[in-house]
Design an enzyme around this catalytic site. Structure first.
Site, PDB file in Angstrom:
ATOM      1  N   HIS A  89      97.436  30.334  -9.265  1.00 46.48           N
ATOM      2  CA  HIS A  89      96.060  30.266  -8.742  1.00 46.48           C
ATOM      3  C   HIS A  89      96.002  30.844  -7.335  1.00 46.48           C
ATOM      4  CE1 HIS A  89      96.743  26.620  -6.179  1.00 46.48           C
ATOM      5  NE2 HIS A  89      97.535  26.231  -7.162  1.00 46.48           N
ATOM      6  N   ASP A  91      93.323  30.101  -5.126  1.00 47.91           N
ATOM      7  CA  ASP A  91      92.630  29.244  -4.173  1.00 47.91           C
ATOM      8  C   ASP A  91      93.635  28.330  -3.477  1.00 47.91           C
ATOM      9  OD1 ASP A  91      92.896  27.840  -6.728  1.00 47.91           O
ATOM     10  OD2 ASP A  91      91.733  26.235  -5.789  1.00 47.91           O
ATOM     11  N   ASP A 123     101.858  27.364  -2.239  1.00 48.38           N
ATOM     12  CA  ASP A 123     100.944  26.826  -3.255  1.00 48.38           C
ATOM     13  C   ASP A 123      99.600  27.532  -3.186  1.00 48.38           C
ATOM     14  OD1 ASP A 123      99.748  25.186  -5.130  1.00 48.38           O
ATOM     15  OD2 ASP A 123      99.384  23.555  -3.714  1.00 48.38           O
ATOM     16  N   GLU A 154      91.758  25.881  -8.768  1.00 41.77           N
ATOM     17  CA  GLU A 154      92.690  24.856  -9.239  1.00 41.77           C
ATOM     18  C   GLU A 154      92.678  23.628  -8.338  1.00 41.77           C
ATOM     19  OE1 GLU A 154      96.532  22.671  -9.600  1.00 41.77           O
ATOM     20  OE2 GLU A 154      95.686  23.680  -7.850  1.00 41.77           O
ATOM     21  N   GLU A 155      92.519  23.850  -7.035  1.00 45.64           N
ATOM     22  CA  GLU A 155      92.607  22.737  -6.087  1.00 45.64           C
ATOM     23  C   GLU A 155      91.372  21.832  -6.119  1.00 45.64           C
ATOM     24  OE1 GLU A 155      95.275  22.073  -4.702  1.00 45.64           O
ATOM     25  OE2 GLU A 155      96.403  23.881  -4.205  1.00 45.64           O
ATOM     26  N   HIS A 418      99.857  21.611   0.999  1.00 48.14           N
ATOM     27  CA  HIS A 418      98.691  20.768   1.311  1.00 48.14           C
ATOM     28  C   HIS A 418      98.751  20.198   2.725  1.00 48.14           C
ATOM     29  CE1 HIS A 418      97.442  19.843  -3.145  1.00 48.14           C
ATOM     30  NE2 HIS A 418      97.921  21.072  -3.008  1.00 48.14           N
TER      31      HIS A 418
END
Length: 450
Positions: A89, A91, A123, A154-155, A418
């Site tokens: 992904h 995003d 990520d 996705e997030e 994150h």
């Protein structure tokens, strides 16, 4: 191509792949509500350009029913060869407090430790990079059929999960490779074979029509925040194990991690105990966990001597594979109702749940994956479970029940995903790309031998 030829081919394409990664990291593609839309769309267009340059055909943006587009491309394989669907992904999570970053969050920056820093560097823009590196190592002519799907939300969304079942023919494949995982330690290959599910909801406690003076009314008057605290305190026993009836985990039989290493990776302060019982892996991979991830209550700064009339908490549950996220939400709700003191008024909202995943690991794709990891890392791979959740995995599994699902990637436990100062190890990224290239070659060899 032999393993040695693939190793050299991957090594030669890595400078261009790192340039691609830098281009992607430069775009603040945060798909969350309240963030600008244009950077996310720019990331979709940039991803499309990168895939086309790498050799993918029929590259296009797939408009989702809501949210942001996914990027799709394909390369037909030689006759009789299997088809592999590659996923990652584009995003990312927000950068958070910029002053907590040692280097600009949206600039891929090398540091003295050899790692490359930037939001999304691991990520999951590293997933795009390793897919592209694997294809480029074959000069755009892979030995099997390839499809690629790069998600744009996705997030913070799940449009793709509902899009998949209605477009089966577009995504149909023998194997799905999800590059949104990695290894605990750099250079130590792992295959993630289980994922925990999740359940989440907001619980609201009300006791009064409005806040009242604690001196005039404190004593007989129920405080909503105190009631909520009492309820939250019942979610764990004295050791820290989940104490909700029906939430019992199971032993984990795969690779474990030492307490010392786990404390370091989690950043547990010296002298602070870990909670729960059983091995670390059992607690993380195959047991329930409950956390309060948000709390609405007066802040300490500016607080006053008043009893609280309403308090809210967002409670999050991680659910072992094989157990139902929806059932877990019901168990949590029943528990909170049962332990609520003083006949306080309760309300539940923003309920979400998702199922875990346990992969079958005895098929030809897993045999090929283990061989590929051995070739790329020079050592045997182990199986590991993830305490996190990837809801789209279940969408793949339900839409294509015969497909084998491989979950790996270039992330590692030091990647700080994150969080501020996210990073990827470029050597690990190259190894992961080599593993994927060897994997595609192994699949072709297996099919020829059949």
């Amino acid at each position: 191509m032999s393993y040695d030829e693939l190793r050299q081919a991957v090594h030669e394409v890595m400078p261009a792949v790192i340039d691609d990664l830098a281009q992607l990291v430069r775009i603040p593609s945060v798909a969350a509500e309240g963030f600008p839309r244009e950077p996310v769309l720019e990331a979709a267009r940039t991803t499309s350009d990168i895939l086309q340059r790498a050799g993918f055909q029929d590259v296009r943006l797939l408009e989702m029913p809501s949210g942001y587009p996914a990027v799709y491309g394909e390369i037909p394989g030689p006759a009789g060869m299997p088809t592999v669907l590659l996923y990652s992904h584009y995003d990312v999570q927000p950068a958070g407090e910029v002053d907590e970053w040692e280097t600009p969050p949206f600039e891929l920056t090398p540091r003295q430790d050899g790692r490359l820093y930037g939001r999304g560097a691991a990520d999951d823009k590293s997933g795009i990079a390793l897919h592209v590196a694997a294809l480029r190592s074959f000069a755009g002519r892979p030995p099997v059929g390839l499809k690629i799907l790069i998600e744009g939300e996705e997030e913070f969304g799940n449009s793709l999960g509902s899009y998949l079942p209605d477009h089966k023919d577009l995504f149909r494949a023998d194997v799905v490779v999800v590059a949104d995982a990695g290894n605990n330690r750099v250079g130590e290959p792992l295959l993630t074979t289980t994922l925990r599910g999740f359940a989440s909801q907001v619980v609201e406690v009300r006791t009064l029509q409005g806040p009242v003076h604690s001196g005039a009314f404190g004593g007989p008057t129920p405080d909503a925040l105190v009631a909520l605290i009492r309820m939250i305190a019942t979610l764990h026993d004295a050791e820290g194990n989940v104490a909700v009836n029906g939430m019992q985990g199971q032993p984990w039989n795969g690779i474990d991690v030492t307490e010392e290493e786990f404390r370091y990776l989690a950043g547990v302060l010296p002298g602070v105990d870990l909670i729960g019982s059983g091995s670390i892996a059992t607690r993380v991979c195959s047991s329930y966990s409950i956390n309060v991830v948000g709390l609405d209550a007066p802040a300490v700064q500016g607080s006053r001597n008043a009893l609280i009339d309403v308090a809210r908490a967002r409670i999050s549950v991680r659910v072992p594979p094989g157990r139902s996220g929806k059932e877990s939400l019901e168990l949590l709700t029943e528990h909170l109702k049962a332990v609520a003191p003083w006949n306080v008024q309760l309300a539940f909202s923003e309920q979400e749940s998702g199922e875990g995943h346990a992969a079958a690991t005895d098929g030809p794709a897993y045999i090929a994956a283990y061989r590929a990891l051995q070739a790329a890392y020079g050592k045997e791979a182990s199986e590991v479970g993830s305490g996190g959740s990837i809801p789209l995995i279940n969408a793949f599994a339900s839409t294509f029940p015969q497909a084998e699902i491989i979950l790996w990637g270039a992330e590692d436990a030091s990647a700080n995903i994150h969080a501020p100062n996210e990073s990827v190890d470029p050597v690990e990224l190259e190894r992961a790309a080599l593993a994927e290239a060897c994997f595609l070659a192994e699949l072709a060899t297996e099919r020829k031998q059949d």
